[in-house]
Design a protein around this motif. Structure first.
Motif, PDB file in Angstrom:
ATOM      1  N   ALA A   4     -15.295  13.554  55.505  1.00  0.00           N
ATOM      2  CA  ALA A   4     -14.956  13.132  54.151  1.00  0.00           C
ATOM      3  C   ALA A   4     -15.274  14.228  53.142  1.00  0.00           C
ATOM      4  CB  ALA A   4     -15.704  11.852  53.805  1.00  0.00           C
ATOM      5  N   ALA A   5     -16.445  14.861  53.293  1.00  0.00           N
ATOM      6  CA  ALA A   5     -16.819  15.935  52.374  1.00  0.00           C
ATOM      7  C   ALA A   5     -15.878  17.135  52.522  1.00  0.00           C
ATOM      8  CB  ALA A   5     -18.267  16.354  52.631  1.00  0.00           C
ATOM      9  N   TRP A   6     -15.492  17.433  53.760  1.00  0.00           N
ATOM     10  CA  TRP A   6     -14.573  18.552  53.996  1.00  0.00           C
ATOM     11  C   TRP A   6     -13.231  18.293  53.311  1.00  0.00           C
ATOM     12  CZ3 TRP A   6      -9.770  18.914  56.247  1.00  0.00           C
ATOM     13  CH2 TRP A   6      -9.316  20.207  56.523  1.00  0.00           C
ATOM     14  N   GLN A   7     -12.735  17.062  53.412  1.00  0.00           N
ATOM     15  CA  GLN A   7     -11.492  16.710  52.733  1.00  0.00           C
ATOM     16  C   GLN A   7     -11.601  16.935  51.233  1.00  0.00           C
ATOM     17  OE1 GLN A   7      -9.294  13.265  55.349  1.00  0.00           O
ATOM     18  NE2 GLN A   7     -10.611  12.595  53.710  1.00  0.00           N
ATOM     19  N   ASP A   8     -12.696  16.477  50.652  1.00  0.00           N
ATOM     20  CA  ASP A   8     -12.878  16.620  49.211  1.00  0.00           C
ATOM     21  C   ASP A   8     -12.898  18.096  48.809  1.00  0.00           C
ATOM     22  OD1 ASP A   8     -13.026  13.886  49.019  1.00  0.00           O
ATOM     23  OD2 ASP A   8     -15.224  13.817  48.888  1.00  0.00           O
ATOM     24  N   GLU A   9     -13.543  18.906  49.620  1.00  0.00           N
ATOM     25  CA  GLU A   9     -13.663  20.330  49.315  1.00  0.00           C
ATOM     26  C   GLU A   9     -12.304  21.017  49.339  1.00  0.00           C
ATOM     27  OE1 GLU A   9     -15.737  24.367  51.213  1.00  0.00           O
ATOM     28  OE2 GLU A   9     -16.218  22.374  52.007  1.00  0.00           O
ATOM     29  N   ALA A  52     -16.415   1.746  56.252  1.00  0.00           N
ATOM     30  CA  ALA A  52     -16.934   1.859  54.884  1.00  0.00           C
ATOM     31  C   ALA A  52     -16.202   2.954  54.096  1.00  0.00           C
ATOM     32  CB  ALA A  52     -18.431   2.154  54.921  1.00  0.00           C
ATOM     33  N   GLU A  53     -15.770   4.004  54.786  1.00  0.00           N
ATOM     34  CA  GLU A  53     -15.091   5.133  54.144  1.00  0.00           C
ATOM     35  C   GLU A  53     -13.581   5.108  54.400  1.00  0.00           C
ATOM     36  OE1 GLU A  53     -16.520   7.209  52.178  1.00  0.00           O
ATOM     37  OE2 GLU A  53     -18.608   6.687  52.531  1.00  0.00           O
ATOM     38  N   ARG A  54     -13.051   3.955  54.781  1.00  0.00           N
ATOM     39  CA  ARG A  54     -11.681   3.874  55.282  1.00  0.00           C
ATOM     40  C   ARG A  54     -10.641   4.384  54.291  1.00  0.00           C
ATOM     41  NH1 ARG A  54     -13.826  -1.058  54.320  1.00  0.00           N
ATOM     42  NH2 ARG A  54     -12.825  -2.445  52.802  1.00  0.00           N
ATOM     43  N   ASN A  55     -10.853   4.184  53.005  1.00  0.00           N
ATOM     44  CA  ASN A  55      -9.845   4.563  52.019  1.00  0.00           C
ATOM     45  C   ASN A  55      -9.811   6.058  51.717  1.00  0.00           C
ATOM     46  OD1 ASN A  55      -8.804   1.933  51.575  1.00  0.00           O
ATOM     47  ND2 ASN A  55     -10.588   1.450  50.308  1.00  0.00           N
ATOM     48  N   ARG A  56     -10.711   6.805  52.329  1.00  0.00           N
ATOM     49  CA  ARG A  56     -10.709   8.255  52.123  1.00  0.00           C
ATOM     50  C   ARG A  56      -9.826   8.965  53.139  1.00  0.00           C
ATOM     51  NH1 ARG A  56     -16.861  10.043  50.816  1.00  0.00           N
ATOM     52  NH2 ARG A  56     -15.762  11.912  50.117  1.00  0.00           N
ATOM     53  N   PHE A  57      -9.309   8.214  54.098  1.00  0.00           N
ATOM     54  CA  PHE A  57      -8.471   8.788  55.147  1.00  0.00           C
ATOM     55  C   PHE A  57      -7.137   8.041  55.214  1.00  0.00           C
ATOM     56  CE2 PHE A  57     -12.939   9.117  56.396  1.00  0.00           C
ATOM     57  CZ  PHE A  57     -13.065  10.483  56.671  1.00  0.00           C
ATOM     58  N   ARG A  58      -6.174   8.632  55.939  1.00  0.00           N
ATOM     59  CA  ARG A  58      -4.967   7.901  56.326  1.00  0.00           C
ATOM     60  C   ARG A  58      -5.131   7.470  57.778  1.00  0.00           C
ATOM     61  NH1 ARG A  58      -1.640  12.205  53.172  1.00  0.00           N
ATOM     62  NH2 ARG A  58      -1.622  13.364  55.136  1.00  0.00           N
ATOM     63  N   TRP A  59      -4.546   6.329  58.133  1.00  0.00           N
ATOM     64  CA  TRP A  59      -4.758   5.744  59.456  1.00  0.00           C
ATOM     65  C   TRP A  59      -3.426   5.499  60.152  1.00  0.00           C
ATOM     66  CZ3 TRP A  59      -9.713   5.012  61.296  1.00  0.00           C
ATOM     67  CH2 TRP A  59     -10.740   5.173  60.346  1.00  0.00           C
ATOM     68  N   ILE A  60      -3.416   5.698  61.475  1.00  0.00           N
ATOM     69  CA  ILE A  60      -2.218   5.494  62.292  1.00  0.00           C
ATOM     70  C   ILE A  60      -2.610   4.705  63.542  1.00  0.00           C
ATOM     71  CG2 ILE A  60      -0.270   6.578  63.474  1.00  0.00           C
ATOM     72  CD1 ILE A  60      -0.835   9.137  61.920  1.00  0.00           C
ATOM     73  N   ASN A  61      -1.810   3.739  63.901  1.00  0.00           N
ATOM     74  CA  ASN A  61      -2.006   2.959  65.127  1.00  0.00           C
ATOM     75  C   ASN A  61      -1.799   3.869  66.346  1.00  0.00           C
ATOM     76  OD1 ASN A  61      -1.905   1.128  67.258  1.00  0.00           O
ATOM     77  ND2 ASN A  61      -0.658  -0.365  66.142  1.00  0.00           N
ATOM     78  N   HIS A  62      -2.838   3.947  67.202  1.00  0.00           N
ATOM     79  CA  HIS A  62      -2.777   4.813  68.395  1.00  0.00           C
ATOM     80  C   HIS A  62      -2.861   3.983  69.678  1.00  0.00           C
ATOM     81  CE1 HIS A  62      -2.933   8.493  70.578  1.00  0.00           C
ATOM     82  NE2 HIS A  62      -4.232   8.671  70.644  1.00  0.00           N
ATOM     83  N   THR A  63      -2.560   2.697  69.572  1.00  0.00           N
ATOM     84  CA  THR A  63      -2.651   1.672  70.629  1.00  0.00           C
ATOM     85  C   THR A  63      -4.106   1.282  70.874  1.00  0.00           C
ATOM     86  OG1 THR A  63      -2.740   3.067  72.633  1.00  0.00           O
ATOM     87  CG2 THR A  63      -0.549   2.547  71.706  1.00  0.00           C
ATOM     88  N   TYR A  64      -4.280   0.120  71.443  1.00  0.00           N
ATOM     89  CA  TYR A  64      -5.613  -0.479  71.543  1.00  0.00           C
ATOM     90  C   TYR A  64      -6.527   0.274  72.505  1.00  0.00           C
ATOM     91  CZ  TYR A  64      -9.151  -4.173  71.923  1.00  0.00           C
ATOM     92  OH  TYR A  64     -10.318  -4.878  71.903  1.00  0.00           O
ATOM     93  N   THR A  65      -6.065   0.523  73.732  1.00  0.00           N
ATOM     94  CA  THR A  65      -6.945   1.147  74.734  1.00  0.00           C
ATOM     95  C   THR A  65      -6.552   2.577  75.090  1.00  0.00           C
ATOM     96  OG1 THR A  65      -5.653   0.460  76.673  1.00  0.00           O
ATOM     97  CG2 THR A  65      -7.272  -1.118  75.806  1.00  0.00           C
TER      98      THR A  65
END
Length: 711
Positions: A312-317, A350-363
């Motif tokens: 998260a800090a790296w992204q901000d930087e 807790a930090e979920r909104n600082r990243f983008r998320w993609i479904n990579h399948t369950y297992t």
């Protein structure tokens, strides 16, 4: 985008722009001429004109190519260059690209026709690679200049270049030097000729002297303008990639069809899961189907909450967002094994909104054929009748849906139409599985998946899989099974050295492999000294090529030694040192990348079919394209449509796509966007008539030098 000029008006879509012609320009007849927005590329088969043509192709800028080496080619005469349409004189090309300042025999009628055409319609000419000589506005290199290698030289954009076509660059233009044994760059460095109206845009120091010589400059003479380039290049070299945008902007005066951006996106696969570690004694990865030692136990690599904070800090930087492809079963299983605790998942959520998320399948299950691992390499299991056993539609759909539901319950900001399958499985995998799992498309439809990741190394062309369109991703050579630099180097050495050195021999079996090593890397220094700069050069090359495809790494690379960050820092910090703030890296999420790629494909198809025409008449530019085709264009800063800024600001201009709804669009350019005029011919100087001398093209330009050669 090589295609024949069409004059017939087609279907819908008008793109209109106020565009002033230069004062005092001479024109055939009394009517204001029509100038088609198409480039004429006259090629000698060399790499320089090929590079410019490739740049036009990538941007979606239409051009017609004449190959001087081909028998039966069209003759370039007045009728080829211009005609009359509805009583109005028409210039068929807005710019001319030549291999050099005069590629024709002495006294050529074709060169005379081109000079007359450029003078009459104020058409600029690019000399793709020419010898420094008075006919091109420069002194001969023997008059205190230089002819020779410029491998590793750092050229500089001049003040005039920054105020003109190369204003998107900070200043430095480093020339590649990937191999000490191969000549990669050759140039003529020279000062402007006495009395010539010549403005250098890019210069380099003359070896052994305090003065500089021009590498790129503008020569005005005889009522004409030429962009004179005195170094040779191919389409892949960094020095060309840095200057390509400016070359196109100069030749089109900043108004053309097509657009270009510098893209970079990074997908991090296997988030919440653990990646099994490379075993340096077995030279394989316990837990992998091809690592068959029965006594080998998997050694998992998994991020920690501290790694989340670092990401998260790296992204901000860096002002950059990572795309996290997650497998929820990794967290569920971890909680089962740790009395309900999973600090990593808790921190990510807790930090979920600082990243983008993609479904990579369950297992992260393999979703292609059922794998028979009794042999190495594995093969597809078969039914009694010899047909392939496929993972079922239900199994695939459950993997997608279960992971999505977990993500929604955790509040992850998902785009539910995006999917990355484990190992890109379900899609064809050569040689074992030469076709897609036929159940994959059905399961994608069950879950409304519209964008499906594929591996660019084996599936580079965007295609349809049922309702989904693929988005090819570049694999970074930072291994999924390495959390520490020493592990990465050990595996790298094994893969890319010969059998006599204890390696896999892949390079002996496939000499085309570009990352081969003459000898193993030092475990202590090999990662920082060889792998990081190599992977940085490769990824930065994609960024500079107007290529939106994302790159992918794995969560293990953000854990332990966090070995991905030096590469990512190298790309982003290196980019920032080269480009101005108004030319940022474009960091799109997966579906937006897919949309860009799909628009480009539709635009290219329309151009190839001759269904797009574009021209200007005085202060108006009109583009006609098929209904349902989005139009891409570039225009100067200050351009508006209906009082609103057109497109998006980028690299000092405006560019973007129009809606694909068949409606008309009016663009008004600022008064400062009038085309520049040309200076009168200097006293006593005649137009060039003698063809340019032969110019040297080193081996490293004719054949691309792999970026892996130099340690």
């Amino acid at each position: 985008m090589k295609r024949t000029v069409r004059t017939t008006a087609l279907t819908v879509g008008a793109l209109v722009a106020a565009l002033g012609l230069p004062a005092g320009a001479a024109h055939a007849g009394t009517a204001t001429p029509r100038i088609d927005l198409r480039v004429l590329v006259v090629s000698d088969g060399g790499p320089a004109t090929g590079a410019i043509a490739a740049e036009l192709d990538a941007a979606g800028t239409p051009y017609t190519e004449i190959d001087l080496t081909r028998t039966g080619r069209p003759v370039i005469d007045a009728g080829f260059l211009a005609d009359t349409v509805d009583g109005r004189p028409r210039a068929k090309y807005q710019a001319v690209v030549l291999p050099n300042d005069n590629p024709f025999p002495a006294g050529s009628a074709e060169m005379t026709a081109l000079a007359d055409y450029e003078r009459t319609y104020s058409i600029p000419q690019v000399d793709a690679y020419t010898y420094a000589r008075p006919e091109a506005g420069l002194q001969y290199p023997t008059a205190g200049g230089y002819s020779g290698s410029v491998d590793g030289v750092e050229a500089q954009v001049t003040a005039a270049g920054k105020a003109g076509p190369f204003g998107y660059l900070e200043g430095a233009v480093p020339f590649e030097d990937n191999s000490p044994d191969v000549g990669e760059s050759y140039a003529y460095l020279s000062a402007p000729a006495a009395g010539a109206d010549f403005t250098p845009y890019v210069e380099a120091a003359v070896p052994g002297q305090s003065k500089k010589g021009s590498l790129v400059g503008e020569y005005r003479h005889d009522g004409r303008r030429e962009l004179v380039v005195t170094f040779v290049y191919n389409r892949y070299q960094q020095q060309f990639r840095l200057l390509a945008r400016g070359i196109v902007e100069w030749m089109t005066d900043g108004v053309h069809l097509g657009a270009s951006r510098n893209y970079f996106a990074v997908h991090v696969d296997d988030v919440f899961a653990a990646d099994d570690r490379w075993n340096s004694e077995l030279n394989c990865t316990p837990g992998d189907v091809d690592c068959t030692d029965p006594d080998a136990e998997p050694d998992p690599i998994r991020m920690t909450p501290a790694d989340v904070d670092h990401a998260a800090a790296w992204q901000d930087e860096h002002g950059f967002t990572l795309d996290l492809a997650y497998n929820a079963a990794g967290s569920v299983e971890h909680r089962e094994e740790n009395n309900g605790a999973d600090a990593l998942a808790d921190r990510f959520v807790a930090e979920r909104n600082r990243f983008r998320w993609i479904n990579h399948t369950y297992t992260h299950a393999f979703l292609g054929c059922e794998q028979d691992t009794a042999t190495v390499p594995w093969k597809c299991a078969t039914n009694a009748d010899g047909s392939t056993k496929w993972v079922s539609r239900t199994e695939i759909a459950d993997e997608i849906a279960t992971n999505r539901v977990w993500g929604e319950d955790a509040g992850l900001p998902l785009e539910n139409d995006e999917l990355v399958t484990g190992e890109h499985s379900g899609l064809k995998v050569l040689p074992q599985q030469p076709e897609d799992n036929p159940h994959l498309a059905l399961a994608l439809a069950d879950n409304d998946v519209a964008w499906l990741a594929s591996d660019n190394s084996r599936d580079p062309v965007q295609r349809q899989v049922g309702p989904a369109t693929t988005v090819s991703r570049y694999p970074m050579n930072v291994f999924y099974n390495a959390g520490r630099a020493a592990e990465q180097v050990d595996e790298y050495n094994w893969i890319y050295t010969g059998r006599a050195q204890g390696g896999s021999g892949i390079c002996e079996d496939n000499p085309a492999t570009t990352t081969c090593l003459d000898e193993p890397l030092d475990p202590a220094t090999g990662y920082a000294g060889h792998i990081v700069p190599l992977e940085t050069r490769i990824a930065l090359g994609h960024v500079l090529a107007n290529d939106p495809k994302p790159h992918f790494i794995h969560q293990s690379n953000l854990a332990e030694d966090r070995i991905a960050y030096p590469v990512l820092d190298g790309v982003l910090d290196g980019y920032d040192a080269l480009f101005t703030d108004d030319t940022p890296v474009v960091n799109l999420r997966m579906k937006d990348i897919g949309t860009e790629m799909r628009r480009r494909a539709a635009w290219a198809a329309a151009l190839d079919a001759g269904q797009v025409t574009a021209h200007r008449v005085g202060g108006t530019v009109t583009v006609e394209a098929p209904d349902g085709t989005a139009v891409t264009a570039t225009a100067p800063a200050g351009t508006t449509s209906g009082g609103t800024a057109f497109g998006e600001a980028y690299a000092g201009g405006r560019s973007g796509w129009t809606p694909a709804d068949g409606g008309s669009l009016t663009l008004a350019l600022p008064s400062s966007a009038a085309l520049p005029g040309t200076a009168a011919e200097p006293a006593g100087q005649a137009p060039a008539t003698a063809p340019a001398p032969d110019t040297r093209v080193p081996a490293g330009v004719r054949e691309q030098v792999p970026p892996a050669v130099r340690d």
